[in-house]
Scaffold this active site. Sequence first.
Site, PDB file in Angstrom:
ATOM      1  N   ASN A   3     -40.795 -41.482 -16.789  1.00  0.00           N
ATOM      2  CA  ASN A   3     -40.571 -40.090 -17.435  1.00  0.00           C
ATOM      3  C   ASN A   3     -42.014 -39.590 -17.904  1.00  0.00           C
ATOM      4  O   ASN A   3     -42.233 -38.375 -17.816  1.00  0.00           O
ATOM      5  CB  ASN A   3     -39.806 -40.410 -18.793  1.00  0.00           C
ATOM      6  CG  ASN A   3     -38.302 -40.152 -18.203  1.00  0.00           C
ATOM      7  OD1 ASN A   3     -38.035 -39.211 -17.483  1.00  0.00           O
ATOM      8  ND2 ASN A   3     -37.420 -40.609 -19.132  1.00  0.00           N
TER       9      ASN A   3
ATOM     10  N   HIS B  15     -39.381 -35.425 -17.218  1.00  0.00           N
ATOM     11  CA  HIS B  15     -38.074 -35.909 -17.405  1.00  0.00           C
ATOM     12  C   HIS B  15     -37.009 -35.503 -16.057  1.00  0.00           C
ATOM     13  O   HIS B  15     -36.350 -36.122 -15.850  1.00  0.00           O
ATOM     14  CB  HIS B  15     -37.328 -35.349 -18.472  1.00  0.00           C
ATOM     15  CG  HIS B  15     -37.859 -36.021 -19.749  1.00  0.00           C
ATOM     16  ND1 HIS B  15     -37.215 -37.197 -20.332  1.00  0.00           N
ATOM     17  CD2 HIS B  15     -38.943 -35.914 -20.587  1.00  0.00           C
ATOM     18  CE1 HIS B  15     -37.628 -37.657 -21.615  1.00  0.00           C
ATOM     19  NE2 HIS B  15     -38.826 -36.982 -21.384  1.00  0.00           N
TER      20      HIS B  15
ATOM     21  N   ASP C 138     -34.657 -38.080 -14.258  1.00  0.00           N
ATOM     22  CA  ASP C 138     -33.244 -37.853 -14.048  1.00  0.00           C
ATOM     23  C   ASP C 138     -33.008 -38.151 -12.301  1.00  0.00           C
ATOM     24  O   ASP C 138     -31.849 -38.537 -12.308  1.00  0.00           O
ATOM     25  CB  ASP C 138     -33.017 -36.313 -14.433  1.00  0.00           C
ATOM     26  CG  ASP C 138     -32.902 -36.013 -15.771  1.00  0.00           C
ATOM     27  OD1 ASP C 138     -32.843 -37.219 -16.630  1.00  0.00           O
ATOM     28  OD2 ASP C 138     -32.649 -35.022 -16.171  1.00  0.00           O
TER      29      ASP C 138
ATOM     30  N   GLU D  31     -31.490 -45.717 -19.648  1.00  0.00           N
ATOM     31  CA  GLU D  31     -31.661 -45.978 -18.240  1.00  0.00           C
ATOM     32  C   GLU D  31     -30.684 -47.240 -18.016  1.00  0.00           C
ATOM     33  O   GLU D  31     -31.031 -48.179 -17.144  1.00  0.00           O
ATOM     34  CB  GLU D  31     -33.167 -46.230 -17.885  1.00  0.00           C
ATOM     35  CG  GLU D  31     -33.789 -47.467 -18.733  1.00  0.00           C
ATOM     36  CD  GLU D  31     -34.322 -47.068 -19.939  1.00  0.00           C
ATOM     37  OE1 GLU D  31     -33.906 -46.049 -20.554  1.00  0.00           O
ATOM     38  OE2 GLU D  31     -35.514 -47.445 -20.519  1.00  0.00           O
TER      39      GLU D  31
END
Length: 314
Positions: free
Chosen positions: A197, A202, A206, A232
Amino acid sequence: MIDPASPPRSLPRILLAEDSETSAAIVARHLQGKFEVLHARDGLDAWNLLAANPEIEVVITDVQMPRLSGQDLLRKIRHSDVPRVKDMAVLVMTTSNDDNARQEAFTNGASDFLVKPVDALELRARVTVHQKLARTIRELETSRQMLQEQATTDPLTRLKNRRAFAELGLRHFALAQRHDIELSIIVLDIDHFKKINDTYGHPAGDQVLMSVAHVLTSKTRASDLPARLGGEEFGILLPNTKRSGAALLADRIRVAIQQSQFQLGEHAITVTASAGVAAYGLDGEESLERLLEVADRRLYLAKQRGRNRVIAMN
Ligand SMILES: [Mg+2]
């Protein structure tokens, strides 16, 4: 005025079962412009049309018909295994002096009655009421299903969420206790996810979460239950699976995650994951919570011992 933005609406579809052409023509004329009428010439014809046309919202039926009577048609409808058919609004047309037929139709589950010769206004009013009611019930059922789906699904990965995992987990745990069925769980966590991240952003994170979810779905059986527990962290519920089998599966998943190259812009990165496994019986028999604790502790050990590994025993 017609709103040009709204799509053209098709008329609600009505099934009319009537062997008399004259009577059928009268009913069809009364409903013209408000409803689309499918005409069946006997009960059997009506039954087949009903199966082939899921858009039918209301059935109007005569009583005396060849091959299959209106009463038999009504009984078949009410005994159907298909909810759409079973709960169909059925209006029965009788002659004014036939109280027995009305009584029998009521017992068979008629929704409403019409007396022949049918009055145009009464016919339109009753069909409208039943059609609107049917539509409202259908819409309520659809939104109930959508809410249920939203409440139990993780929006990013489309896997079950923590809540659904806990609910189904409790159910399977109870089954395991009652019938002495095997049940294993895997708790899996992506290694150094924060770094992904932080380094790639981000949206990249994802993408990794979605890919891992895809690995979980493709490597498990239909009876297994992969879920995103949050962040996660993922969980998999494995009914009818021994701990050794769960450990093997966890390792296959671990390898598959490691082998998938994540293309993030111009970077191809490798992602790894660690997992802990626990099983009903070997690791506890008192509660699902206890099993999750054991799996979590093993996941922690896997992280401590260098990550990218599965631990299924202490
Ligand atoms: Mg007849």
